[in-house]
Design a protein around this motif. Sequence first.
Motif, PDB file in Angstrom:
ATOM      1  N   ALA A 151       5.897   1.722  16.549  1.00 49.04           N
ATOM      2  CA  ALA A 151       6.843   2.756  16.746  1.00 49.04           C
ATOM      3  C   ALA A 151       6.772   3.476  18.017  1.00 49.04           C
ATOM      4  O   ALA A 151       7.883   3.467  18.815  1.00 49.04           O
ATOM      5  CB  ALA A 151       6.683   3.889  15.540  1.00 49.04           C
ATOM      6  N   ALA A 152       5.762   4.054  18.414  1.00 44.98           N
ATOM      7  CA  ALA A 152       5.439   4.171  20.028  1.00 44.98           C
ATOM      8  C   ALA A 152       5.180   3.026  20.620  1.00 44.98           C
ATOM      9  O   ALA A 152       4.129   2.382  20.257  1.00 44.98           O
ATOM     10  CB  ALA A 152       4.264   5.208  19.728  1.00 44.98           C
ATOM     11  N   ILE A 177       0.611  -1.398  -0.017  1.00 42.60           N
ATOM     12  CA  ILE A 177       0.106  -0.023  -0.068  1.00 42.60           C
ATOM     13  C   ILE A 177       0.809   1.313  -0.041  1.00 42.60           C
ATOM     14  O   ILE A 177       1.873   0.942   0.489  1.00 42.60           O
ATOM     15  CB  ILE A 177      -0.902   0.053   1.197  1.00 42.60           C
ATOM     16  N   ASP A 178       0.323   2.257  -0.426  1.00 43.39           N
ATOM     17  CA  ASP A 178       0.764   3.626  -0.470  1.00 43.39           C
ATOM     18  C   ASP A 178      -0.218   4.417   0.430  1.00 43.39           C
ATOM     19  O   ASP A 178      -1.292   4.830   0.329  1.00 43.39           O
ATOM     20  CB  ASP A 178       0.552   4.203  -1.885  1.00 43.39           C
ATOM     21  N   LEU A 179       0.388   4.656   1.809  1.00 44.53           N
ATOM     22  CA  LEU A 179      -0.467   5.394   2.854  1.00 44.53           C
ATOM     23  C   LEU A 179      -0.178   6.701   2.583  1.00 44.53           C
ATOM     24  O   LEU A 179       0.673   7.389   2.637  1.00 44.53           O
ATOM     25  CB  LEU A 179       0.048   4.920   4.220  1.00 44.53           C
ATOM     26  N   VAL A 180      -1.406   7.358   2.360  1.00 46.44           N
ATOM     27  CA  VAL A 180      -1.388   9.008   2.053  1.00 46.44           C
ATOM     28  C   VAL A 180      -2.128   9.601   3.378  1.00 46.44           C
ATOM     29  O   VAL A 180      -3.083   9.410   3.803  1.00 46.44           O
ATOM     30  CB  VAL A 180      -2.196   9.207   0.756  1.00 46.44           C
ATOM     31  N   PHE A 181      -1.002  10.492   3.939  1.00 45.27           N
ATOM     32  CA  PHE A 181      -1.534  11.452   5.205  1.00 45.27           C
ATOM     33  C   PHE A 181      -2.408  12.350   4.855  1.00 45.27           C
ATOM     34  O   PHE A 181      -2.186  13.462   3.888  1.00 45.27           O
ATOM     35  CB  PHE A 181      -0.793  11.746   6.070  1.00 45.27           C
ATOM     36  N   LEU A 195      -0.804  23.472  11.222  1.00 47.84           N
ATOM     37  CA  LEU A 195       0.570  23.052  11.182  1.00 47.84           C
ATOM     38  C   LEU A 195       0.780  22.121  10.125  1.00 47.84           C
ATOM     39  O   LEU A 195       1.564  21.693   9.352  1.00 47.84           O
ATOM     40  CB  LEU A 195       1.125  22.829  12.510  1.00 47.84           C
ATOM     41  N   LEU A 196       0.152  20.515  10.437  1.00 46.07           N
ATOM     42  CA  LEU A 196       0.119  19.532   9.788  1.00 46.07           C
ATOM     43  C   LEU A 196       0.069  19.663   8.421  1.00 46.07           C
ATOM     44  O   LEU A 196       0.674  18.908   7.610  1.00 46.07           O
ATOM     45  CB  LEU A 196      -0.780  18.465  10.411  1.00 46.07           C
ATOM     46  N   THR A 256       5.519  14.718   8.083  1.00 49.11           N
ATOM     47  CA  THR A 256       4.126  14.612   8.560  1.00 49.11           C
ATOM     48  C   THR A 256       4.112  13.541   9.580  1.00 49.11           C
ATOM     49  O   THR A 256       3.478  13.524  10.769  1.00 49.11           O
ATOM     50  CB  THR A 256       3.207  14.355   7.215  1.00 49.11           C
ATOM     51  N   GLU A 257       4.578  12.180   9.386  1.00 50.33           N
ATOM     52  CA  GLU A 257       4.291  11.151  10.171  1.00 50.33           C
ATOM     53  C   GLU A 257       4.716  11.405  11.731  1.00 50.33           C
ATOM     54  O   GLU A 257       3.994  11.124  12.616  1.00 50.33           O
ATOM     55  CB  GLU A 257       5.073   9.961   9.566  1.00 50.33           C
ATOM     56  N   ARG A 258       6.109  11.823  11.739  1.00 55.51           N
ATOM     57  CA  ARG A 258       6.589  12.163  13.040  1.00 55.51           C
ATOM     58  C   ARG A 258       6.063  13.072  13.609  1.00 55.51           C
ATOM     59  O   ARG A 258       5.756  12.973  14.895  1.00 55.51           O
ATOM     60  CB  ARG A 258       8.073  12.304  12.857  1.00 55.51           C
TER      61      ARG A 258
END
Lengths: 214, 228
Positions: free
Chosen positions: B225-226, B36-40, B103-104, B115-117
């Motif tokens: 990750a977290a 997949i290509d995850l788009v935020f 901001l995002l 963006t992810e972090r």
Amino acid sequence: MSHAAKKTVSLFYDVMSPYAWIAFEFLCRARNKWNINLALKPIWLAAIVKASGNMPPVPNKKAYSRKDLSRLSTFYSIPINQPANLHEVLMVKGSLSAQRLLTSVQMTQSDMTEHLSRELWMRVYNRALRSLGVPEDRAKGLVESINDSKVKEKLKEVTNEALSYGAFGAPMIIARDENNEEHFLFGSDRMELLASILGEKYEGPLLQYAVTKL
Amino acid sequence: MSTAAKKTVLLFYDVLSPYSWIGFEYLCRARNKWNIDLVFKPMLLAAIMKESGNRPPMMVPNKGIYSGKDLHRLRSFYSIPLNRPANVQDVLMNKGSLSAQRLLTSVQMTQSDLTERLSRELWMRVWSRDQDITANESLLEALKAIGVPDDKATKLIQSIKDPKVIERLKEVTNEALSYGAFGAPTIVATDAKNEKQLFFGSDRMELLASILGEKYEGPLVEFAAAKL
């Protein structure tokens, strides 16, 4: 299957709720794999919604639910064909009589509850009407018992029991774990978490145990 | 991993939404397994609620109580350090997330590798450490925490007022509404027939896998990750 004591999973449901049908079918299938005792608890959803101050779904949510249920129908192999006039079915006709019938059956002939629940869901959510296969005199007696004050009282009791746990909709599951602790789960989409709580393995929709077919 | 074209999964989210955090973490982990290509797509949940006529679940007391327990269990299940803010009503209803989401949006427009972090750090602030995400100082702290140098961070904070950024957030929010959104997270996935499918919530991942022709393998804690 383990020799350990079965863990009780109580399912509070109303045949008006298609998601409750999904939870019902999944848990019936899960009995083949998990060491559980499934306790069926018919409630009156309209009373739960009113008492908890919940709201009917907004248009976008309704539209989404139609698609969601269509996909889940395929995924779980449950023939959920939504009635064209769903609003009328849910809001106008309601489910009081059906839920009282289920209550009466659960009080006096509980070996029939599962089958009757499924047939009622099929009536609401499937255009193919299947006969109950219950002898006519028995069927007549059960339908008459809907007006019995003991039956009405019992339905209120079970509905209030659901509210005492903090219900706001259906389906509602109360699961007792190995430490005899109770866990409240809402919806038909917490089965993986339920497995984890019960110390059981989650293995998807368990189609191999499906009673219903598309 | 397959050489076939990646399937696009759009994640519309707001850091005010704890279930969005769960959906976000899960999909980030799933990239290790699914093609997949995850788009935020940061959107404004408050606007989604208003436009769809929906109300936050907390408005029904029993739902609010239930979601507290639900999130507590999901915390362990997904290994995400979710902690409810002490004054959750104030955080959700009064303070909101407008600056954070702007901001995002700005970061996604100009430095999308962040963006992810940044999303995760903002969730950690509001939904783990009970820290503010509304004041400029708070957002500066978040940018610093993910290693953005001071001058860049200051420029990003300034960009929150940029009409292009404000417009872009509205655009993305309207995009979510055009798909039929009524809450967060909202996921739009393109299936094998090239059709777009809408999923609401963080609890349709098994169904999503099925529609994408991928395998569902539980919460994928090994890719967390977290962590707790």
